[in-house]
Structures are given as structure tokens and as C-alpha cells.
Motif scaffolding. Structure first.
Motif, mmCIF file in Angstrom:
data_model
loop_
_atom_site.group_PDB
_atom_site.id
_atom_site.type_symbol
_atom_site.label_atom_id
_atom_site.label_comp_id
_atom_site.label_asym_id
_atom_site.label_seq_id
_atom_site.Cartn_x
_atom_site.Cartn_y
_atom_site.Cartn_z
ATOM 1 N N THR A 228 0.854 -1.186 0.000
ATOM 2 C CA THR A 228 0.000 0.000 0.000
ATOM 3 C C THR A 228 0.889 1.235 0.000
ATOM 4 O OG1 THR A 228 -0.132 0.049 2.423
ATOM 5 C CG2 THR A 228 -1.833 -1.204 1.267
ATOM 6 N N ASP B 291 -6.298 0.718 -3.579
ATOM 7 C CA ASP B 291 -5.236 1.123 -2.657
ATOM 8 C C ASP B 291 -4.214 0.043 -2.366
ATOM 9 O OD1 ASP B 291 -6.422 3.669 -2.292
ATOM 10 O OD2 ASP B 291 -7.821 2.838 -0.824
ATOM 11 N N GLU C 37 -4.695 5.515 3.578
ATOM 12 C CA GLU C 37 -4.044 5.027 2.371
ATOM 13 C C GLU C 37 -4.144 6.047 1.245
ATOM 14 O OE1 GLU C 37 -2.105 2.662 2.148
ATOM 15 O OE2 GLU C 37 -2.515 1.635 4.032
#
Length: 322
Positions: free
Chosen positions: A10, A25, A315
Motif C-alpha cells: 500500500t 489502494d 491510504e
């Protein structure tokens, strides 16, 4: 038997990285195998109008007297509908089950399972609730009654092994189906389960059950997979599967992860009572989200949705600002 197992990442995405299983993500760096990279990265088909580019929450609504964590909580019709109303703001899917598949559970007669589930589904739809509903059953007649009452998805913990006619029904009705790995039946599955290679054997079993479903006319784009954490597996088996979750993306299909309140969470986290396992359940859910699990089947829908929103926000910020 060899399977591709990408390393999920990520945050900022480098050049050449690909989305893992269509997630916004989560990404991975492909190797030279273009076919594997396509399987691992391809967007998964929408599920009842829900995109699968992020984790979706499947809320558990058991209308049973004996489920391991919430048995009896929603057995009354009004209580079940009230819980479904709450879930409309907290979950993407409502999963309704009328037969406990906890370790040691005995089989429920078809007529009783229908009596528990079909009226609840009818009442939820009569209340104007449009959230997709899955019926958690191993039996074709139960699934048929549920679909007639307004359910949209079949969630079969036996992957069509318990009642092969369920595959024919799913093909005929053209509904999505979740195929889960389980070793043995609920009443005996936790009696010394053994594997030589738990990851390879679970993957091989899922491939075989996918093949069976396809042979019965179920379309591939309507199949969801589930490694079956806790179903005929020891703590070590469960942990091994969790450490290798990304291998299940090599099947090229959406993956459901069901770990909420399970015994291994209590064992590791020090919580004997299933309802005291929220913290551990959230930890594993977020771990799964970071590895591209498309559906998280949970009891605590509000807390899980909140945790996922915070995870996604962080994220997004990491990806934008590096």
C-alpha cells in the motif's frame, strides 16, 4: 501444484506496479509471467451492483438459537428486521443464516431452516430494505426459498459438496455464489484436522469446486471464493492461511474472508467470550483489507466499517502525498 503469490503493498505506487485484484489502494510488482499478472490484477466483476475495488462489509445476521457468537440474539422476526435496518448504514451485504456451522453443530432439518430464514428475508424486503442479501446455507431447497423471498446471493460453506443440486439452482437462477473450503462436516471438522500443505490443499480444493460449479452451468463471473478460516483447521492452519492470503488471488476471483470473533482470535488475544473479540477481529479484518480481500464477513458492522473508512483515508493520503 504451484500458485502465484504476490506481495501486497500500500502507499505510493511505483512505476510498473499493478493493482492487486482490482483494488484501488493495494498493489504489487508483477514478475515476468504476464498471464499470472493478469489474473492477479484484473478487476473483479461487480457484485449485485457493488464494485469490488475496495473491501465490502458482509454483516452476519444469524437467526439461529445456537450460533457460536450470537445465537438467539436475532431469532425473533422483529429483532432480525431491526438489526437489518441498522445494517443498511453499516454493511454492503446482509448474510442470513438459519443453521449454525460452528464446530460441533448438528444439522438442522430443511423445513426448520426454511422456517427460520425465508420469513425474515420477506420481512426485510417488506420493510423497504434493499441491501443485497445472501443466504448462508448448504441446501438447495433452503436457498430456493430464500431466493424466492428476496435474497440475491448464495453463501455455501460446503462449496456444493453437501448438496450438489444447489449448483444447479444457482446456475438456473443466475445468482452469485460463494464457495468456501471446509474439511469435514461441522460436527466433526475440528477433530484433529491434518494437512501436508494447508495452502496448497485449500487452493486445490477451491479449484476443483470452481470446476464443478462451471460444469453445472454457474458462470465464472458469479463465483466468489473463501479459504474457510476455522473450518476444519487448527490455529496453526488458520495462521498459515492468513499469512498467505494473496495466493488466493491467483484464482482470478473475488475472495471473502470470514474471521470475525473466531476461536483463534480469542486464543491469541486472550478473550474466552466470543463477544470480547472485537479488537482482534478488527486487526485481522484490516490485515485482510491490506491484502485485497474483497468481502469481509463480520458481526460488528459499525466498528468494521469505521475502521475501514479510516484505513482507506490514510491510504489515500499516503498515495497522494507519498
Amino acid at each position: 501444484m504451484s500458485f502465484a503469490e504476490p506481495t501486497a503493498r500500500t502507499g505510493p505506487r511505483p512505476a510498473g506496479a499493478l493493482s492487486l485484484a482490482g483494488f484501488r489502494d493495494v498493489w504489487f510488482q508483477p514478475d515476468a509471467d504476464d498471464a499470472a499478472a493478469r489474473r492477479l490484477s484484473a478487476p473483479r466483476p461487480d457484485l449485485c451492483g457493488l464494485t469490488l475495488d475496495r473491501p465490502r462489509v458482509m454483516g452476519i445476521l444469524n437467526v439461529t438459537p445456537d450460533s457460536f457468537s450470537d445465537g438467539g440474539d436475532h431469532a425473533a422476526l422483529d429483532a432480525a428486521v431491526d438489526r437489518a435496518r441498522v445494517m443498511t448504514d453499516e454493511a454492503d451485504i446482509i448474510d442470513i443464516g438459519g443453521e449454525s456451522t460452528r464446530p460441533g453443530a448438528e444439522e438442522v432439518p430443511v423445513s426448520e431452516e426454511i422456517r427460520r430464514t425465508a420469513p425474515v428475508i420477506e420481512a426485510i424486503r417488506a420493510a423497504g430494505i434493499t441491501t443485497p442479501i445472501s443466504i448462508d446455507t448448504r441446501k438447495a431447497r433452503v436457498a430456493e426459498a430464500a431466493l424466492n423471498a428476496g435474497a440475491d446471493i448464495v453463501n455455501d460453506v460446503s462449496a456444493f459438496e453437501f448438496d450438489p443440486e444447489l449448483a444447479d439452482l444457482c446456475a438456473e437462477r443466475e445468482v452469485p455464489v460463494c464457495l468456501m473450503h471446509a474439511k469435514g462436516l461441522p460436527d466433526t471438522m475440528q477433530v484433529n484436522p491434518t494437512y501436508e500443505d494447508v495452502v496448497g490443499e485449500v487452493m486445490g480444493h477451491l479449484e476443483a469446486r470452481i470446476g464443478f460449479a462451471l460444469s453445472k452451468g454457474v458462470k465464472r463471473e458469479r463465483i466468489i471464493t473463501d479459504p474457510g478460516i476455522g473450518f476444519g483447521k487448527t490455529l496453526d492452519h488458520n495462521m498459515t492461511l492468513l499469512r498467505h492470503l494473496t495466493v488466493f488471488h491467483d484464482l482470478g476471483l473475488p475472495v471473502l474472508l470470514g474471521v470475525s470473533r473466531k476461536r483463534f482470535i480469542g486464543t491469541i488475544g486472550g478473550a474466552d467470550d466470543a463477544k470480547d473479540r472485537l479488537g482482534g477481529s478488527l486487526a485481522v479484518a484490516l490485515y485482510g483489507a491490506a491484502r485485497g480481500m474483497h468481502i469481509l464477513r463480520v458481526h460488528d458492522t459499525h466498528a468494521t466499517t469505521q475502521a475501514l473508512r479510516l484505513w482507506a483515508a490514510m491510504e489515500e493520503r499516503n498515495g497522494r502525498n507519498g
